[in-house]
Motif scaffolding. Sequence first.
Motif, PDB file in Angstrom:
ATOM      1  N   GLU A   1      -3.396  -4.139  -9.249  1.00  0.00           N
ATOM      2  CA  GLU A   1      -2.905  -5.228  -8.392  1.00  0.00           C
ATOM      3  C   GLU A   1      -3.173  -4.906  -6.919  1.00  0.00           C
ATOM      4  O   GLU A   1      -3.577  -5.776  -6.141  1.00  0.00           O
ATOM      5  N   ALA A   2      -2.967  -3.629  -6.548  1.00  0.00           N
ATOM      6  CA  ALA A   2      -3.207  -3.240  -5.150  1.00  0.00           C
ATOM      7  C   ALA A   2      -4.685  -3.427  -4.807  1.00  0.00           C
ATOM      8  O   ALA A   2      -5.026  -3.898  -3.714  1.00  0.00           O
TER       9      ALA A   2
ATOM     10  N   ARG B   1       3.854   5.652  -5.634  1.00  0.00           N
ATOM     11  CA  ARG B   1       3.784   5.663  -7.105  1.00  0.00           C
ATOM     12  C   ARG B   1       2.684   6.606  -7.590  1.00  0.00           C
ATOM     13  O   ARG B   1       2.866   7.334  -8.566  1.00  0.00           O
ATOM     14  N   LEU B   2       1.536   6.572  -6.895  1.00  0.00           N
ATOM     15  CA  LEU B   2       0.422   7.434  -7.313  1.00  0.00           C
ATOM     16  C   LEU B   2       0.831   8.892  -7.243  1.00  0.00           C
ATOM     17  O   LEU B   2       0.498   9.689  -8.114  1.00  0.00           O
TER      18      LEU B   2
ATOM     19  N   THR C   1       0.423   0.032 -10.766  1.00  0.00           N
ATOM     20  CA  THR C   1       0.208  -1.068  -9.812  1.00  0.00           C
ATOM     21  C   THR C   1      -1.144  -0.961  -9.084  1.00  0.00           C
ATOM     22  O   THR C   1      -1.440  -1.784  -8.216  1.00  0.00           O
ATOM     23  N   LEU C   2      -1.956   0.023  -9.450  1.00  0.00           N
ATOM     24  CA  LEU C   2      -3.235   0.197  -8.755  1.00  0.00           C
ATOM     25  C   LEU C   2      -4.159  -1.031  -8.887  1.00  0.00           C
ATOM     26  O   LEU C   2      -4.721  -1.488  -7.890  1.00  0.00           O
TER      27      LEU C   2
ATOM     28  N   ASP D   1       3.847   1.480  -1.107  1.00  0.00           N
ATOM     29  CA  ASP D   1       4.491   1.546  -2.419  1.00  0.00           C
ATOM     30  C   ASP D   1       3.539   2.138  -3.469  1.00  0.00           C
ATOM     31  O   ASP D   1       3.907   3.041  -4.211  1.00  0.00           O
ATOM     32  N   VAL D   2       2.284   1.661  -3.480  1.00  0.00           N
ATOM     33  CA  VAL D   2       1.345   2.147  -4.495  1.00  0.00           C
ATOM     34  C   VAL D   2       1.043   3.629  -4.248  1.00  0.00           C
ATOM     35  O   VAL D   2       0.922   4.421  -5.187  1.00  0.00           O
ATOM     36  N   THR D   3       0.976   4.039  -2.981  1.00  0.00           N
ATOM     37  CA  THR D   3       0.696   5.437  -2.661  1.00  0.00           C
ATOM     38  C   THR D   3       1.826   6.332  -3.179  1.00  0.00           C
ATOM     39  O   THR D   3       1.569   7.387  -3.767  1.00  0.00           O
TER      40      THR D   3
ATOM     41  N   TYR E   1       0.831  -1.202   0.000  1.00  0.00           N
ATOM     42  CA  TYR E   1       0.000   0.000   0.000  1.00  0.00           C
ATOM     43  C   TYR E   1       0.873   1.263   0.000  1.00  0.00           C
ATOM     44  O   TYR E   1       0.622   2.203  -0.747  1.00  0.00           O
TER      45      TYR E   1
END
Length: 663
Positions: free
Chosen positions: A372-373, A361-362, A369-370, A357-359, A355
Amino acid sequence: MERVDHLAHERNKSEFDVDAMKIVWAGSPHAFELSDRISKLVASDPGFRKDNRTMLSRKDLFKNTLRKAAYAWKTIVDLHLSEEEAAKLRFYVDEPAYTDLHWGMFVPAIKGQGTDEQQQKWLPLAYKMQIIGCYAQTELGHGSNVQGLETTATFDPQTDEFIIHSPTLTSSKWWPGGLGKVATHAIAYARLIVGGRDYGVNGFIVQLRSLEDHSPLPGITVGDIGMKFGNGAYNTMDNGVLQFDHVRIPRDQMLMRVSQVTREGKYKQSDVPRQLVYGTMVYVRQTIVADASCALSRAVCIATRYSAVRRQFGSQNGGPETQVIDYKTQQSRLFPLLASAYAFRFIGEWLKWLYTDVTQRLQANDFSTLPEAHACTAGLKSLTTTATADGIEECRKLCGGHGYLCSSGLPELFAVYVPACTYEGDNTVLLLQVARFLMKTVSQLGVKKPVGTIGYMTRVDHLMQCRCGVQRAEDWLNPSALLEAFEARAARMSVACAQNLSNFDNPEEGFAELSADLVEAAVAHCQLIIVSKFIEKLQQEIPGKGVKQQLEVLCNIYTLFLLHKHQGDFLSTGCITPKHASLANDQLRSLYSQVRPNAIALVDAFNYTDHFLGSILGCYDGNVYPKLYEAAWEDPLNDSVVPDGYHQYIRPLLKQQIRTARL
Ligand SMILES: CC(C)(COP(=O)(O)OP(=O)(O)OC[C@H]1O[C@@H](n2cnc3c(N)ncnc32)[C@H](O)[C@@H]1OP(=O)(O)O)[C@@H](O)C(=O)NCCC(=O)NCCSC(=O)CCCC(=O)O
Ligand SMILES: Cc1cc2nc3c(=O)[nH]c(=O)nc-3n(C[C@H](O)[C@H](O)[C@H](O)COP(=O)(O)OP(=O)(O)OC[C@H]3O[C@@H](n4cnc5c(N)ncnc54)[C@H](O)[C@@H]3O)c2cc1C
């Protein structure tokens, strides 16, 4: 009086360093110190007493929750606790309250979906609790189907306002926690209507109650939706109902990170994906996975300690009877739950990493990767909450009759926990989201390289035809054998669904028809994630005498238990033969024997105080019977020896004179 540790003989048997395991369980020495300090602070403060909860009427219960929440806030302020310490304190207070939604959803929704200016305006008020917020998404008519929400937010260019309205009974907001009696503000989800056009669901900050006298603002009808399952339990929460009658809010109270409405009444979409409107749910699902291990470990701690105290049958020559934990049936029900608690702990840790990591990246405009998250948070939320709710109930049964007493802590724990299977996304609906992700992945094989948790699909050709190499029971301890079996099962179930789907002209019709199979494929995929992350965890260095060995035993129990439970899947997809299944079962039995001497130490490693456990059966010293006996006399029903109602209803019955032929 000297305190006797009735479980000392069990603790002496353990073969590993419990203090080192406590740190592994907590996640780090810092996390351990924090949990240990704050849990003791809460346990030693009579202001946080909770043993009378199941006996209070709803009104008294609720008022007591308000008192505790205010007291917790005072403690946080007086002791200058950090955000991290404050969150731990709320956790150990262990009572669902409006504050959960304020901190857990209202604040994250503003952070995730508000613009910088909106965050600057609203977050300081929320952080100081000068406003109290809730998350008002679900309606009477729609919860799962977010796109079906009916509340409207119509832009009025004349006044530069939105008019929030509930056009039907079914559009009444229904369920939001904290809404019923407390929240001053809500993030209300409503259909955005601009210039007569419907732009779909968006979040709006709406004030509900006066900050002076708490009365609902004009156009707002609000109240509690009523008593819920169980005594005490989730009834400390004011889940609410809310109707809007043309309530006007300024334009800048629409959360505008994902899309905006300009002063001129123009709708604009940012370059972030629309799915970010659902972002708060991704965040909360991640926290629910982390919490699953807490709830399950708590039940397992109670059932394990009590199973070592409880004795039934098997006495020879006047010797003591058998501790029920020594029965293989008890072990085969209890130890997989112990192993699951550890497995869920580690998957929770990993998901938090994903989470974060995705934040990040966003924030850098990388949205790759959203999906997949979303699939991971949805699927793992579903899997861990289902297993935990079932696990708590199994722990109650493992404690026999006494498990049914409220003083065992298990009925309330179950009643508090079980809605986790429904809230934040019904578990079946969430697995169908995972299935969509899987079907998309399979359909794009050869075009788009699967990565991350779906990376195993790159080896689909091998996985479709590989044969299990296990020849002896010990071969099942080989992580590669286990992983390959789980990967092959997941891949084959997904591919079979995709093949069946291709027989339908209309893919949506096919998806609906095959949805039960798709859910099973999603479960197989999510179980593989948990197994593979547990195995990965063990590839790291883990300090402490015998700690890693214990975790290896637990990982093997978790994995082989799943293989045993779902052997139908493994056999029907040809991943294993009946011989392999039987060898797995042999290995599982021997693992139960290995865990047995360490069972009490493994639950001690959770480091739960007796206050947090809230269970006579699970108390640290195992002195169960005197405590049960004393607690019975504390029940209000025992305030008088002759009950209220005796003169009205019992005595007349005993004194009646009936003369009939039969009597
Ligand atoms: C079930 C779905 C996912 C379906 O939504 P839909 O718009 O019909 O979606 P679709 O057409 O299937 O998909 C559209 C697309 O959106 C994606 N998506 C869906 N959800 C997310 C997400 N969270 N993050 C990122 N992406 C998401 C889907 O994968 C789809 O992507 P795609 O088009 O395939 O690329 C959704 O509506 C939903 O999440 N429903 C569950 C409602 C829910 O969880 N409510 C929570 C209320 S708050 C609460 O319960 C508080 C708990 C209290 C407590 O903690 O105490
Ligand atoms: C204790 C509690 C607290 C809550 N707190 C909040 C809150 O703070 N804020 C908020 O907004 N909401 C809250 N909710 C609401 C919660 O998020 C919803 O109840 C949840 O999302 C499920 O939606 P539903 O009630 O519409 O269930 P439904 O969707 O009506 O589910 C009923 C049945 O239909 C099935 N089903 C539904 N759709 C499909 C489909 N497409 N395919 C197959 N089967 C399907 C489900 O699996 C289920 O078996 C809370 C709920 C509870 C119980």
